[in-house]
Design a protein around this motif. Structure first.
Motif, PDB file in Angstrom:
ATOM      1  N   ASP A 241       0.834  -1.210   0.000  1.00 43.75           N
ATOM      2  CA  ASP A 241       0.000   0.000   0.000  1.00 43.75           C
ATOM      3  C   ASP A 241       0.861   1.251   0.000  1.00 43.75           C
ATOM      4  OD1 ASP A 241      -2.326  -1.422  -0.057  1.00 43.75           O
ATOM      5  OD2 ASP A 241      -2.580  -1.461   2.117  1.00 43.75           O
ATOM      6  N   GLN A 242       1.933   1.252   0.800  1.00 44.84           N
ATOM      7  CA  GLN A 242       2.847   2.399   0.828  1.00 44.84           C
ATOM      8  C   GLN A 242       3.582   2.553  -0.503  1.00 44.84           C
ATOM      9  OE1 GLN A 242       5.403   1.918   4.208  1.00 44.84           O
ATOM     10  NE2 GLN A 242       3.723   1.942   5.698  1.00 44.84           N
ATOM     11  N   GLU A 243       4.002   1.439  -1.087  1.00 43.30           N
ATOM     12  CA  GLU A 243       4.716   1.493  -2.373  1.00 43.30           C
ATOM     13  C   GLU A 243       3.799   2.030  -3.480  1.00 43.30           C
ATOM     14  OE1 GLU A 243       6.447  -2.220  -3.345  1.00 43.30           O
ATOM     15  OE2 GLU A 243       7.669  -2.332  -1.508  1.00 43.30           O
ATOM     16  N   ILE A 244       2.527   1.639  -3.427  1.00 43.93           N
ATOM     17  CA  ILE A 244       1.566   2.123  -4.430  1.00 43.93           C
ATOM     18  C   ILE A 244       1.421   3.631  -4.333  1.00 43.93           C
ATOM     19  CG2 ILE A 244      -0.914   2.162  -4.948  1.00 43.93           C
ATOM     20  CD1 ILE A 244      -0.920  -0.864  -4.426  1.00 43.93           C
ATOM     21  N   GLN A 245       1.320   4.154  -3.090  1.00 41.29           N
ATOM     22  CA  GLN A 245       1.197   5.601  -2.890  1.00 41.29           C
ATOM     23  C   GLN A 245       2.437   6.325  -3.403  1.00 41.29           C
ATOM     24  OE1 GLN A 245      -1.721   6.480  -1.451  1.00 41.29           O
ATOM     25  NE2 GLN A 245      -1.471   8.677  -1.516  1.00 41.29           N
ATOM     26  N   GLU A 246       3.621   5.795  -3.104  1.00 42.89           N
ATOM     27  CA  GLU A 246       4.868   6.413  -3.575  1.00 42.89           C
ATOM     28  C   GLU A 246       4.972   6.353  -5.098  1.00 42.89           C
ATOM     29  OE1 GLU A 246       7.175   8.112  -1.950  1.00 42.89           O
ATOM     30  OE2 GLU A 246       5.880   7.964  -0.194  1.00 42.89           O
TER      31      GLU A 246
ATOM     32  N   GLY B 120       2.496   6.442  -7.238  1.00 42.31           N
ATOM     33  CA  GLY B 120       1.638   7.496  -7.776  1.00 42.31           C
ATOM     34  C   GLY B 120       2.268   8.871  -7.652  1.00 42.31           C
ATOM     35  N   LYS B 121       2.890   9.159  -6.495  1.00 39.57           N
ATOM     36  CA  LYS B 121       3.548  10.458  -6.299  1.00 39.57           C
ATOM     37  C   LYS B 121       4.684  10.652  -7.292  1.00 39.57           C
ATOM     38  CE  LYS B 121       2.517  10.871  -1.342  1.00 39.57           C
ATOM     39  NZ  LYS B 121       3.101  10.890   0.017  1.00 39.57           N
ATOM     40  N   ASN B 122       5.478   9.614  -7.523  1.00 34.39           N
ATOM     41  CA  ASN B 122       6.611   9.730  -8.454  1.00 34.39           C
ATOM     42  C   ASN B 122       6.138   9.994  -9.881  1.00 34.39           C
ATOM     43  OD1 ASN B 122       8.440   9.264  -6.386  1.00 34.39           O
ATOM     44  ND2 ASN B 122       8.462   7.051  -6.701  1.00 34.39           N
ATOM     45  N   VAL B 123       5.040   9.349 -10.280  1.00 29.38           N
ATOM     46  CA  VAL B 123       4.507   9.576 -11.632  1.00 29.38           C
ATOM     47  C   VAL B 123       4.075  11.028 -11.795  1.00 29.38           C
ATOM     48  CG1 VAL B 123       2.607   9.013 -13.207  1.00 29.38           C
ATOM     49  CG2 VAL B 123       3.823   7.190 -12.000  1.00 29.38           C
ATOM     50  N   ILE B 124       3.390  11.578 -10.781  1.00 25.33           N
ATOM     51  CA  ILE B 124       2.925  12.965 -10.846  1.00 25.33           C
ATOM     52  C   ILE B 124       4.103  13.925 -10.913  1.00 25.33           C
ATOM     53  CG2 ILE B 124       1.719  14.757  -9.530  1.00 25.33           C
ATOM     54  CD1 ILE B 124      -0.151  12.544  -8.527  1.00 25.33           C
ATOM     55  N   LEU B 125       5.150  13.655 -10.124  1.00 26.26           N
ATOM     56  CA  LEU B 125       6.343  14.511 -10.154  1.00 26.26           C
ATOM     57  C   LEU B 125       7.045  14.430 -11.514  1.00 26.26           C
ATOM     58  CD1 LEU B 125       7.856  13.865  -6.599  1.00 26.26           C
ATOM     59  CD2 LEU B 125       6.782  15.952  -7.420  1.00 26.26           C
ATOM     60  N   ASP B 126       7.153  13.228 -12.060  1.00 27.14           N
ATOM     61  CA  ASP B 126       7.822  13.065 -13.363  1.00 27.14           C
ATOM     62  C   ASP B 126       7.082  13.820 -14.468  1.00 27.14           C
ATOM     63  OD1 ASP B 126       9.706  11.504 -12.163  1.00 27.14           O
ATOM     64  OD2 ASP B 126       8.801   9.584 -12.736  1.00 27.14           O
ATOM     65  N   LEU B 127       5.757  13.847 -14.397  1.00 27.76           N
ATOM     66  CA  LEU B 127       4.979  14.550 -15.429  1.00 27.76           C
ATOM     67  C   LEU B 127       4.849  16.039 -15.144  1.00 27.76           C
ATOM     68  CD1 LEU B 127       2.086  11.976 -16.053  1.00 27.76           C
ATOM     69  CD2 LEU B 127       4.027  12.462 -17.534  1.00 27.76           C
TER      70      LEU B 127
ATOM     71  N   LEU C 260       2.961  17.576 -12.813  1.00 29.37           N
ATOM     72  CA  LEU C 260       1.578  17.973 -12.575  1.00 29.37           C
ATOM     73  C   LEU C 260       1.411  18.579 -11.189  1.00 29.37           C
ATOM     74  CD1 LEU C 260      -0.266  14.892 -14.122  1.00 29.37           C
ATOM     75  CD2 LEU C 260       0.361  17.047 -15.198  1.00 29.37           C
ATOM     76  N   ASP C 261       0.290  19.278 -10.999  1.00 25.36           N
ATOM     77  CA  ASP C 261       0.010  19.943  -9.733  1.00 25.36           C
ATOM     78  C   ASP C 261      -0.659  18.965  -8.759  1.00 25.36           C
ATOM     79  OD1 ASP C 261       1.040  22.287 -10.770  1.00 25.36           O
ATOM     80  OD2 ASP C 261      -0.881  22.875 -11.647  1.00 25.36           O
ATOM     81  N   TYR C 262      -1.184  19.531  -7.657  1.00 25.84           N
ATOM     82  CA  TYR C 262      -1.739  18.737  -6.567  1.00 25.84           C
ATOM     83  C   TYR C 262      -2.864  17.824  -7.054  1.00 25.84           C
ATOM     84  CZ  TYR C 262      -4.597  17.625  -2.484  1.00 25.84           C
ATOM     85  OH  TYR C 262      -5.334  16.969  -1.528  1.00 25.84           O
ATOM     86  N   MET C 263      -2.864  16.602  -6.517  1.00 24.13           N
ATOM     87  CA  MET C 263      -3.974  15.671  -6.723  1.00 24.13           C
ATOM     88  C   MET C 263      -4.388  15.100  -5.374  1.00 24.13           C
ATOM     89  SD  MET C 263      -3.321  13.409 -10.143  1.00 24.13           S
ATOM     90  CE  MET C 263      -3.152  14.146 -11.769  1.00 24.13           C
ATOM     91  N   HIS C 264      -5.649  14.692  -5.282  1.00 23.61           N
ATOM     92  CA  HIS C 264      -6.145  14.101  -4.039  1.00 23.61           C
ATOM     93  C   HIS C 264      -5.391  12.795  -3.749  1.00 23.61           C
ATOM     94  CE1 HIS C 264      -8.950  12.346  -1.130  1.00 23.61           C
ATOM     95  NE2 HIS C 264      -9.404  13.585  -0.951  1.00 23.61           N
TER      96      HIS C 264
ATOM     97  N   ILE D  27      -4.071   9.633  -6.215  1.00 25.13           N
ATOM     98  CA  ILE D  27      -2.659   9.232  -6.300  1.00 25.13           C
ATOM     99  C   ILE D  27      -2.519   7.734  -6.050  1.00 25.13           C
ATOM    100  CG2 ILE D  27      -0.399   9.506  -5.216  1.00 25.13           C
ATOM    101  CD1 ILE D  27      -1.114  12.418  -4.667  1.00 25.13           C
ATOM    102  N   LYS D  28      -3.265   7.229  -5.060  1.00 25.69           N
ATOM    103  CA  LYS D  28      -3.212   5.789  -4.765  1.00 25.69           C
ATOM    104  C   LYS D  28      -3.730   4.973  -5.945  1.00 25.69           C
ATOM    105  CE  LYS D  28      -4.631   2.452  -1.235  1.00 25.69           C
ATOM    106  NZ  LYS D  28      -5.386   2.269   0.028  1.00 25.69           N
ATOM    107  N   LEU D  29      -4.798   5.435  -6.583  1.00 21.02           N
ATOM    108  CA  LEU D  29      -5.337   4.709  -7.746  1.00 21.02           C
ATOM    109  C   LEU D  29      -4.359   4.721  -8.913  1.00 21.02           C
ATOM    110  CD1 LEU D  29      -9.070   5.901  -7.684  1.00 21.02           C
ATOM    111  CD2 LEU D  29      -8.164   3.692  -6.977  1.00 21.02           C
ATOM    112  N   ILE D  30      -3.623   5.836  -9.083  1.00 19.56           N
ATOM    113  CA  ILE D  30      -2.597   5.886 -10.137  1.00 19.56           C
ATOM    114  C   ILE D  30      -1.536   4.826  -9.879  1.00 19.56           C
ATOM    115  CG2 ILE D  30      -0.735   7.286 -11.117  1.00 19.56           C
ATOM    116  CD1 ILE D  30      -2.526   9.741 -10.637  1.00 19.56           C
ATOM    117  N   GLY D  31      -1.098   4.703  -8.627  1.00 18.38           N
ATOM    118  CA  GLY D  31      -0.130   3.659  -8.283  1.00 18.38           C
ATOM    119  C   GLY D  31      -0.671   2.264  -8.531  1.00 18.38           C
ATOM    120  N   LYS D  32      -1.987   2.072  -8.284  1.00 24.49           N
ATOM    121  CA  LYS D  32      -2.576   0.746  -8.505  1.00 24.49           C
ATOM    122  C   LYS D  32      -2.575   0.352  -9.981  1.00 24.49           C
ATOM    123  CE  LYS D  32      -5.680  -0.149  -4.624  1.00 24.49           C
ATOM    124  NZ  LYS D  32      -7.086  -0.396  -4.228  1.00 24.49           N
ATOM    125  N   LEU D  33      -2.583   1.326 -10.877  1.00 22.73           N
ATOM    126  CA  LEU D  33      -2.555   1.007 -12.311  1.00 22.73           C
ATOM    127  C   LEU D  33      -1.299   0.232 -12.703  1.00 22.73           C
ATOM    128  CD1 LEU D  33      -3.900   4.315 -13.917  1.00 22.73           C
ATOM    129  CD2 LEU D  33      -5.094   2.136 -13.733  1.00 22.73           C
TER     130      LEU D  33
END
Length: 524
Positions: A299-304, A306-313, A315-319, A323-329
């Motif tokens: 669960d922690q790895e999934i959250q991280e 998602g955060k890394n993907v947002i930083l790489d792209l 992008l601004d703040y997301m709920h 972010i957790k759902l992005i990691g689950k993808l």
């Protein structure tokens, strides 16, 4: 005779005592006088000293008074000088302002005079123009009378004939122009679209790796294979039961294969097995302990992730839930293509296309990343429509309307309403159309596995359900407090009948219902 001398001795003693008394009194008087004299002298000295101190203090106060008076005069003089200087400065500014005001008034008066003169000139020109127009209309009227007399037509009849001829000519010309410009617009649009797509695909060179259904685990030696199997296969059965992953052990030396259609389960089972191999202690209780630990860490790895993907792209703040759902993808595949890799690729391509079309690059990237976010929920929601699920989750967490429109439009559920949404639709098609990007056979297989598990999990009392052995076996774990042994037999029969009635599958599907009762107490 001695008593005769007693009176003489007594008289002599009285005389001596009286003399001693007088002498002592004299000495005491002299000492008192001396002490008194000394005290008076000391008092006089103290009085003189106090007088001197008082005099010095008075002198010091006078000097201080004179000094303060001088400081006051200096300060007053300084303030007066500053006041004079400021007053002079204010007077100077007032004079300058008055001079400026006078100049501006003069300029305004001059401009007013010029405007008045120009107005008079315009009025004269207007009168002259009106006079010229009257002469022109008079000449036109004369010309119309002359033409009417010559042709025998009235003015209205001539006008109607002329307008009709002009209208016919203009209609033909307008149609010709419309066809020509439409053809040119289509050609230009086609060239521009091909150019933009070519630019986007050449500028973004993302890697592609198709998802597989197995993971190969390399063992340090063949003895470890026997320890993983355990006595009578208890260890391997425990791992398969809690993870829902098929563990395949064949004749290949120092190798174990993990097989499952569910990427998330397979990832947890792989990490669990690697930790057990490193630890060396392999037994059912230890397997369950390590599995629970790895599941929490995921669960922690999934959250991280998602955060890394947002930083790489960028992008601004997301709920946090998005972010957790992005990691689950990361642990979801579509037609053999990793869902997170596809979303990142779509985001980058959409950003490039949106810039070429004059749109918002960040907004297009955001929409591209979230266009398939519903796929992270399809397994949990029983395989629902990922478009509707994605739009619903984005509405819940107040995402931009363009993002929601792109989610709904990328499968044609509604028309796109912005450049960014159109860019996402084009980028989604580009990503999916790459050679080898998708495999229809794998997608149908994954759908069949999900349908098998859904049939079991919809039953009352079912805790978990895993489709293993490529869909040939369905392992169902039930709650012991809700389902007894007799009901387990009935439940297995009901699940088998529903599978037979609703699904198409080759061969047969084995349904195994597992019921386990555990009693745990602690001694204090």
């Amino acid at each position: 005779m001695w008593w005769i001398l007693i009176p003489s001795f007594l008289g002599f003693g009285l005389v001596v005592g009286l003399s001693v008394y007088l002498i002592s009194r004299k000495i005491l008087h002299l000492d008192s006088s001396h002490i008194l004299t000394q005290a008076k002298a000391k008092a006089k000295a103290i009085e003189l000293e106090a007088q001197n101190f008082l005099t010095q203090e008075q002198l010091r106060l006078k000097e201080l008074h004179l000094e303060l008076e001088q400081q006051y005069k200096d300060k007053l003089h300084k303030l007066e000088e500053e006041h004079k200087h400021k007053l002079h400065s204010i007077e100077h500014k007032e004079r300058c302002f008055q001079e400026k005001l006078d100049r501006e008034n003069t300029l305004i008066n001059h401009e007013k005079a010029e405007i008045s003169q120009e107005r008079n000139d315009i009025l004269l020109q207007k009168n002259q123009l009106l006079k010229t127009q009257k002469e022109y209309f008079s000449l036109i009227e004369q010309l119309n009378h002359t033409l009417s007399d010559y042709t025998g037509l009235t003015k209205q009849e001539a006008k109607d004939i002329l307008l009709k001829n002009l209208e016919n000519e203009l209609i033909d010309e307008k149609a010709h122009l419309i066809r020509r410009y439409e053809k040119e617009a289509k050609e230009q649009a086609s060239k521009l679209a091909n150019y933009i797509l070519a630019q986007a695909t050449t500028r973004y060179a993302g890697e592609f790796a198709a998802e597989r259904l197995i993971n190969v685990v390399t063992l340090p030696d063949d003895d470890m294979k026997g320890r993983i199997i355990g006595k009578e296969g208890r260890n391997i059965k425990t791992l398969e039961m809690i993870s829902g992953v098929d563990v395949i052990i064949d004749d290949t030396p120092a190798t174990i294969i993990l097989s499952s259609f569910n990427l998330y389960r397979r990832a947890i089972a792989l990490k669990t097995l690697n930790l057990l191999i490193e630890d060396g202690r392999i037994h059912p209780a230890r397997i369950e302990e390590i599995y629970v630990k790895v599941e929490n860490e995921m669960d922690q790895e999934i959250q991280e992730e998602g955060k890394n993907v947002i930083l790489d792209l960028g992008l601004d703040y997301m709920h946090p839930e998005i972010i957790k759902l992005i990691g689950k993808l990361r642990y979801r595949a579509s037609f053999g293509q990793n869902a997170l890799g596809h979303s990142i690729q779509t985001a980058n391509l959409a950003g490039i296309i949106a810039v070429q079309l004059g749109g918002d690059e960040k907004l297009a990237k955001r929409a591209g990343l979230l266009h398939d976010i519903g796929k992270a929920l399809t397994i949990e929601q029983g395989g629902g429509n990922h478009v509707m699920l994605g739009a619903e989750i984005c509405r819940r967490y107040k995402e931009h309307p363009v993002v929601i429109n792109a989610i709904m439009a990328h499968h044609g559920d509604e028309p796109f309403e912005s450049v960014e949404a159109a860019a996402v639709c084009a980028a989604d098609t580009l990503s999916a159309a790459r050679p080898g990007a998708r495999r229809q056979v794998l997608e149908s297989f994954l759908t069949r596995m999900q349908d098998l598990e859904k049939i079991a999990t919809d039953k009352l009392g079912v805790k978990q359900a895993y489709a293993i052995n490529a869909g040939r076996e369905l392992r169902v774990i039930v709650r012991a407090d809700l389902v007894n042994d007799s009901q387990s037999i009935v439940l297995a029969k009901d699940i088998a009948n529903e599978i037979q009635a609703t699904l198409n599958y080759p061969g047969e599907v084995k349904v195994s219902v597992i019921r386990e009762v555990r009693a745990v107490e602690f001694a204090h």
